[in-house]
Design a protein around this motif. Structure first.
Motif, short mmCIF file in Angstrom:
data_model
loop_
_atom_site.label_atom_id
_atom_site.label_comp_id
_atom_site.label_asym_id
_atom_site.label_seq_id
_atom_site.Cartn_x
_atom_site.Cartn_y
_atom_site.Cartn_z
N LEU A 240 -18.26 7.90 4.78
CA LEU A 240 -19.03 6.88 4.06
C LEU A 240 -20.52 7.08 4.26
CD1 LEU A 240 -17.02 3.57 4.63
CD2 LEU A 240 -17.22 4.87 2.53
N THR A 241 -20.90 7.44 5.48
CA THR A 241 -22.33 7.64 5.75
C THR A 241 -22.88 8.75 4.86
OG1 THR A 241 -21.87 7.01 8.03
CG2 THR A 241 -24.02 8.02 7.61
N CYS B 43 -4.75 -1.86 -2.02
CA CYS B 43 -6.13 -2.13 -2.45
C CYS B 43 -6.20 -2.31 -3.97
CB CYS B 43 -7.05 -0.98 -2.06
SG CYS B 43 -6.97 -0.56 -0.30
N TRP C 154 -23.37 2.38 4.29
CA TRP C 154 -21.97 2.68 4.64
C TRP C 154 -21.26 1.47 5.23
CZ3 TRP C 154 -20.19 1.95 9.57
CH2 TRP C 154 -21.13 1.86 10.59
N HIS D 119 -12.45 4.61 3.05
CA HIS D 119 -13.23 3.44 3.48
C HIS D 119 -13.07 3.09 4.96
CE1 HIS D 119 -15.21 1.87 -0.19
NE2 HIS D 119 -14.31 2.62 -0.79
N THR D 120 -12.25 3.85 5.68
CA THR D 120 -12.18 3.64 7.14
C THR D 120 -12.82 4.82 7.88
OG1 THR D 120 -9.97 4.61 7.14
CG2 THR D 120 -10.09 2.21 7.05
N ALA E 48 -22.36 7.11 0.86
CA ALA E 48 -22.94 5.84 0.40
C ALA E 48 -24.44 5.99 0.18
CB ALA E 48 -22.67 4.74 1.42
N LYS F 130 -21.68 -1.58 4.55
CA LYS F 130 -21.33 -2.61 3.56
C LYS F 130 -19.91 -2.44 3.05
CE LYS F 130 -25.96 -3.46 1.75
NZ LYS F 130 -26.80 -3.46 0.57
N VAL F 131 -19.41 -1.20 3.06
CA VAL F 131 -18.08 -0.95 2.47
C VAL F 131 -17.09 -0.37 3.48
CG1 VAL F 131 -18.92 -0.69 0.10
CG2 VAL F 131 -18.93 1.29 1.62
N PHE F 132 -17.44 -0.47 4.76
CA PHE F 132 -16.60 0.11 5.81
C PHE F 132 -15.49 -0.88 6.20
CE2 PHE F 132 -15.88 0.86 10.45
CZ PHE F 132 -15.27 2.09 10.32
N ILE F 133 -14.24 -0.41 6.10
CA ILE F 133 -13.10 -1.25 6.47
C ILE F 133 -12.68 -0.91 7.90
CG2 ILE F 133 -10.67 -1.76 5.94
CD1 ILE F 133 -11.31 -1.03 3.01
N THR F 134 -12.60 -1.92 8.76
CA THR F 134 -12.14 -1.67 10.13
C THR F 134 -10.60 -1.61 10.09
OG1 THR F 134 -12.31 -4.04 10.48
CG2 THR F 134 -14.11 -2.71 11.33
N LYS F 135 -10.10 -0.39 10.12
CA LYS F 135 -8.69 -0.14 9.82
C LYS F 135 -7.72 -0.99 10.64
CE LYS F 135 -5.64 3.72 8.84
NZ LYS F 135 -5.48 5.16 8.87
N CYS G 127 -7.73 5.01 -0.82
CA CYS G 127 -8.82 4.03 -0.67
C CYS G 127 -9.12 3.81 0.81
CB CYS G 127 -8.44 2.68 -1.28
SG CYS G 127 -7.75 2.75 -2.93
N LEU G 128 -8.06 3.55 1.57
CA LEU G 128 -8.23 3.28 3.00
C LEU G 128 -8.71 4.52 3.74
CD1 LEU G 128 -5.25 0.99 4.07
CD2 LEU G 128 -7.69 0.45 4.09
N ASP H 51 -2.72 6.21 1.40
CA ASP H 51 -3.64 5.38 0.65
C ASP H 51 -5.04 5.99 0.69
OD1 ASP H 51 -5.41 3.35 -0.20
OD2 ASP H 51 -3.93 1.82 0.32
N PRO I 236 0.84 -1.21 0.00
CA PRO I 236 0.00 0.00 0.00
C PRO I 236 0.87 1.25 0.00
CG PRO I 236 -0.41 -1.37 1.94
CD PRO I 236 0.76 -1.95 1.24
N TYR J 41 -8.11 -4.80 10.05
CA TYR J 41 -7.76 -5.23 8.70
C TYR J 41 -6.27 -5.08 8.43
CZ TYR J 41 -7.50 -5.75 3.68
OH TYR J 41 -7.13 -6.17 2.43
N LEU J 42 -5.70 -3.95 8.85
CA LEU J 42 -4.28 -3.73 8.57
C LEU J 42 -3.38 -4.69 9.34
CD1 LEU J 42 -4.02 0.16 8.26
CD2 LEU J 42 -4.14 -1.55 6.46
N GLY K 175 -3.98 -7.00 4.69
CA GLY K 175 -3.87 -5.56 4.94
C GLY K 175 -2.52 -4.99 4.50
N GLN L 217 -16.05 6.38 8.82
CA GLN L 217 -17.47 6.09 8.89
C GLN L 217 -18.33 7.30 8.52
OE1 GLN L 217 -18.77 4.20 12.54
NE2 GLN L 217 -20.89 4.77 12.18
#
Lengths: 85, 381
Positions: free
Chosen positions: A66-67, B27, B7, A60-61, A70, B9-14, A56-57, A54, A50, B17-18, B23, A63
């Motif tokens: 995204l709320t 991506c 949200w 997508h981390t 999305a 559905k696409v939320f990554i728990t940082k 993307c991260l 990043d 990565p 996951y890392l 991780g 919330q």
């Protein structure tokens, strides 16, 4: 008596060879993690890593982000269905 | 199962996951797209699920052994659907059948991610654990998310008046306790136990193709063998499938019809009836691996007019296959009404599939499974 000596000699040499074989096998097992580590590092070229920043991260981390972004997808399959599928 | 918020559905728990091996991988390496702080640019060319079977499956790069034969998995190729659709329809109807399939059946298709990362698309999708990749799928959020209305409800005891499967009630066994990864990743995996698969190629065409995998005997290996204290096992060995004595009432369905909504443009289905059954019939797939004379049968919701929205008489060969199908209900019990006495089955017309229990329009299709004469009563009443 001579027969007994031959049998004893044979058993002793079998025992010694057995020990030797086991000793030879041990280092191979110890060597295997090193070999695996080499394979993994070869299979992970820099392009797979990565980037430091990043995007993307980052999104997508988050919330909250995204709320706000999305959107609800329409359920294309079951909204008008009836009965057990 | 409550659907996930968009949200979520696409939320990554940082942190979680890392901390995993995946991780450590960029991506875009699996998903494509590009690094950009603009959402539209970042998503351009992005593959949301890069784990489809076949070329381009990014899982295969590292997990070759598992992914290599995934296109031979029934979860991936849905060959079971095609086998029955092909058999019941004439070649001239295949184009219409294919468009029906695309609208109504193909969403059951499964990718690696549908079991190891997300809930299946057919139940709304979304990450199960913030994109952490689970080696073992979740029983309720993966397996029974799709296999819920029959297998899931039976196994977990959700059908009123019917206990859950003994393996769940007593053993708390989940799906993967019997259904192995090898079986899931390649439906032909069990063939290699006896056949040289480098010389003979196999392709499972439905879930009852080839060896029983799993089989009850994998664990209960003494059943029916010399020394088995249960005389009924010895007497009925290879004549009855295990479920004939050890399963209880299960779900059957009638009259599924599919169409596309004029209002929303979305495909939908309607099932006419769902009811509890326990029916013993003749074995429609009798072979070396399933030698039984009698098995339990489940009515599947096909009817001659199921696809009439897509054209008239599309199932022109409707009688080619029975509508009462070989079944393996997942509600196994040690003691059942059938195990109470010999005459619980012998001489009991209620539990056998006889002509009077089959609707007239399906009579011809079910000739191979209808029991012409029920086994006679044993002893004097």
């Amino acid at each position: 008596m001579r027969h007994r000596l031959i049998v004893m000699a044979a058993l002793t040499s079998l025992f010694l060879f057995g020990c030797q074989a086991a000793e030879t096998a041990e280092p191979r097992v110890e060597n295997s993690p090193t070999a695996e580590a080499v394979v993994v590092s070869e299979a992970a070229p820099a392009a797979t890593l990565p980037p430091a920043n990043d995007y993307c991260l980052e999104c997508h981390t988050d919330q909250e982000k995204l709320t706000s972004l999305a959107t609800k997808e329409e359920d294309a399959h079951s909204s008008e269905s009836e009965g057990v599928g | 199962m409550a659907p996930l918020e968009p949200w979520e559905k696409v939320f990554i728990t940082k942190d979680e996951y890392l901390a995993t091996a995946h991780g450590q991988i960029a991506c875009v390496y699996c998903h494509g797209g590009q690094q950009s702080d603009d959402m539209e640019t970042a998503h351009k060319g992005m593959i949301s699920d890069p784990s489809e079977a076949g070329e381009g499956n990014s899982c295969e790069t590292c997990h070759g052994d598992q992914a290599e034969h995934f296109d031979k998995s029934l979860h991936s190729n849905l060959a079971g659907y095609w086998e029955t659709l092909d058999a019941r329809s004439g070649a001239e109807n295949h184009p219409a059948i294919e468009s029906m399939f695309g609208n109504h059946c193909s969403s059951c298709h499964t990718t690696c991610g549908d079991c190891h990362i997300s809930q299946p698309g057919s139940v709304g999708g979304g990450f199960i654990a913030g994109h952490v990749i689970n080696k073992t799928p979740s029983m309720t959020r993966n397996c029974t998310a799709c296999h819920g209305s029959r297998v899931g409800n039976e196994y977990l005891g959700k059908n009123e008046g019917t206990p859950g499967d003994v393996h769940f009630r007593e053993g708390r066994m989940n799906c993967v306790a019997c259904h192995t990864g090898a079986e899931m990743h390649n439906s032909d995996a069990s063939c290699a136990q006896c056949h040289d698969t480098s010389k003979v190629e196999f392709q499972a065409t439905n879930r009852y193709s080839g060896a029983q995998s799993p089989s009850c005997e994998s664990c209960h290996d003494q059943v029916g063998k010399q020394g088995d204290q249960v005389i009924q096992h010895v007497l009925h060995a290879e004549k009855l499938s295990c479920q004939v004595c050890h399963s209880v009432s299960y779900t059957s369905c009638d009259g599924c019809h599919v169409a596309v909504s004029d209002k929303s443009g979305n495909p939908f289905f309607k099932t006419e009836a769902t009811y509890a059954t326990f029916v013993i019939g003749r074995n429609p797939v009798q072979n070396y691996h399933r030698p039984y004379e009698y098995v339990v049968l489940r009515h599947v919701p096909i009817s001659q007019t199921s696809y009439e929205y897509y054209g008239e008489n599309l199932l022109s060969e409707f009688d080619a296959l029975p509508t009462w199908k070989y079944a393996t209900p997942h509600n196994i019990q040690r003691k059942t009404p059938q195990t109470e006495s010999c005459n619980a089955c012998h001489g009991n017309p209620d539990i056998f599939l006889t002509e009077d229990k089959v609707s007239p329009e399906e009579l011809q299709a079910n000739q191979p499974v209808i029991v012409p004469e029920i086994p006679s009563t044993i002893g004097t009443p």
